[in-house]
Scaffold this motif. Structure first.
Motif, PDB file in Angstrom:
ATOM      1  N   UNK A  17       0.825  -1.212   0.000  1.00  0.00           N
ATOM      2  CA  UNK A  17       0.000   0.000   0.000  1.00  0.00           C
ATOM      3  C   UNK A  17       0.855   1.256   0.000  1.00  0.00           C
ATOM      4  N   UNK A  18       2.166   1.091   0.199  1.00  0.00           N
ATOM      5  CA  UNK A  18       3.061   2.246   0.249  1.00  0.00           C
ATOM      6  C   UNK A  18       4.319   1.969  -0.556  1.00  0.00           C
ATOM      7  N   UNK A 174      -4.364  -0.266  -8.349  1.00  0.00           N
ATOM      8  CA  UNK A 174      -3.952   1.047  -8.825  1.00  0.00           C
ATOM      9  C   UNK A 174      -3.416   1.851  -7.650  1.00  0.00           C
ATOM     10  N   UNK A 175      -2.207   2.357  -7.837  1.00  0.00           N
ATOM     11  CA  UNK A 175      -1.520   3.145  -6.822  1.00  0.00           C
ATOM     12  C   UNK A 175      -1.552   4.609  -7.230  1.00  0.00           C
ATOM     13  N   UNK A 176      -1.939   5.489  -6.327  1.00  0.00           N
ATOM     14  CA  UNK A 176      -1.957   6.922  -6.625  1.00  0.00           C
ATOM     15  C   UNK A 176      -0.547   7.493  -6.555  1.00  0.00           C
ATOM     16  N   UNK A 192     -11.125   4.308  -3.822  1.00  0.00           N
ATOM     17  CA  UNK A 192     -10.878   2.941  -4.275  1.00  0.00           C
ATOM     18  C   UNK A 192      -9.455   2.654  -4.698  1.00  0.00           C
ATOM     19  N   UNK A 193      -8.540   3.602  -4.451  1.00  0.00           N
ATOM     20  CA  UNK A 193      -7.138   3.365  -4.756  1.00  0.00           C
ATOM     21  C   UNK A 193      -6.569   2.293  -3.837  1.00  0.00           C
ATOM     22  N   UNK A 194      -5.624   1.516  -4.329  1.00  0.00           N
ATOM     23  CA  UNK A 194      -5.044   0.421  -3.551  1.00  0.00           C
ATOM     24  C   UNK A 194      -3.847   0.839  -2.711  1.00  0.00           C
ATOM     25  N   UNK A 195      -3.356   2.057  -2.903  1.00  0.00           N
ATOM     26  CA  UNK A 195      -2.199   2.507  -2.155  1.00  0.00           C
ATOM     27  C   UNK A 195      -1.669   3.794  -2.743  1.00  0.00           C
TER      28      UNK A 195
END
Length: 220
Positions: A17-18, A174-176, A192-195
């Motif tokens: 997530x990071x 999808x990661x922002x 809804x972003x995954x990380x």
């Protein structure tokens, strides 16, 4: 399972997530910042060296691989597919102008992680078709870490895109990316972003362990 990601994941290619994107005025500082983030609890590093010779990128990648291995963290190399293979990194992240995803897969094999940058729904769908393991979507807002910045999405842009993307039968996380701050985390999660992928947020933090815990543990 990631607490940021509320759906089943392939444990072999579980996406954190990071993501920390390395930063520094030279290779030595990149490595120092990478180890500092790992000491603070980070578990996913993207080595991003621009305007640097392939020889220096390889030497730095080998050192980063040793550091990440010591912390049992993932190492992703930005752009340089052959270097990722040579140093046995966990994978590679490809920008829109970098090596083609299908070509990278042929070089690295099925076991390695391949991520791709996207700015539009079309980019995301192309990445899905080409078999990426995660997508870095952005930017959220202006960031000085990229010279050629794609059009800014903002929260509304993410919302619209994620709604359409989630209608696909098969999706990947999808990661922002792009100018993200701690205050953005909850809203990005709700969209809804995954990380998130961050650079300056951790590089310039006096206590990066606090930011890392907040993002990974979903606590404030």
């Amino acid at each position: 399972m990631n607490q940021f990601l509320n759906k089943p994941v392939n444990l072999q290619k579980e996406i954190s997530a990071l993501h920390y994107i390395s930063q520094g005025e030279n290779a030595k500082v990149h490595l120092e910042n990478i180890e500092r983030v790992l000491q603070a609890g980070g578990n996913w590093i993207q080595l991003r060296l621009k305007e640097t010779s392939a020889k220096e990128v390889l030497e730095t990648a080998i050192s980063a691989r040793e550091i990440c291995s010591a912390y049992q963290a993932k190492l992703i190399i930005n752009d340089h597919v052959e270097i990722a293979k040579t140093c046995n990194a966990d994978g590679v992240h490809l920008g829109q102008e970098d090596t083609n995803v299908l070509e990278a897969r042929q070089i690295l094999g099925e076991e390695k992680i391949i991520g791709g940058t996207a700015n539009t729904l079309r980019h995301c769908l192309d990445h899905l078709q080409n078999g990426v393991d995660y997508i870095g979507l952005g930017p959220l807002r202006f960031t000085s870490t990229k010279k050629k910045l794609s059009p800014i999405l903002g929260f509304s842009g993410y919302q619209e895109l994620i709604e359409k993307y989630s209608q696909q039968k098969n999706t990947v996380p999808i990661i922002a990316i792009g100018g993200i701050t701690l205050n953005d985390i909850e809203e990005l999660r709700e969209i809804g972003l995954s990380g998130v992928a961050v650079s300056g947020l951790l590089t310039h933090s006096e206590h990066p362990e606090k930011e890392i815990q907040q993002i990974l543990d979903k606590r404030k």
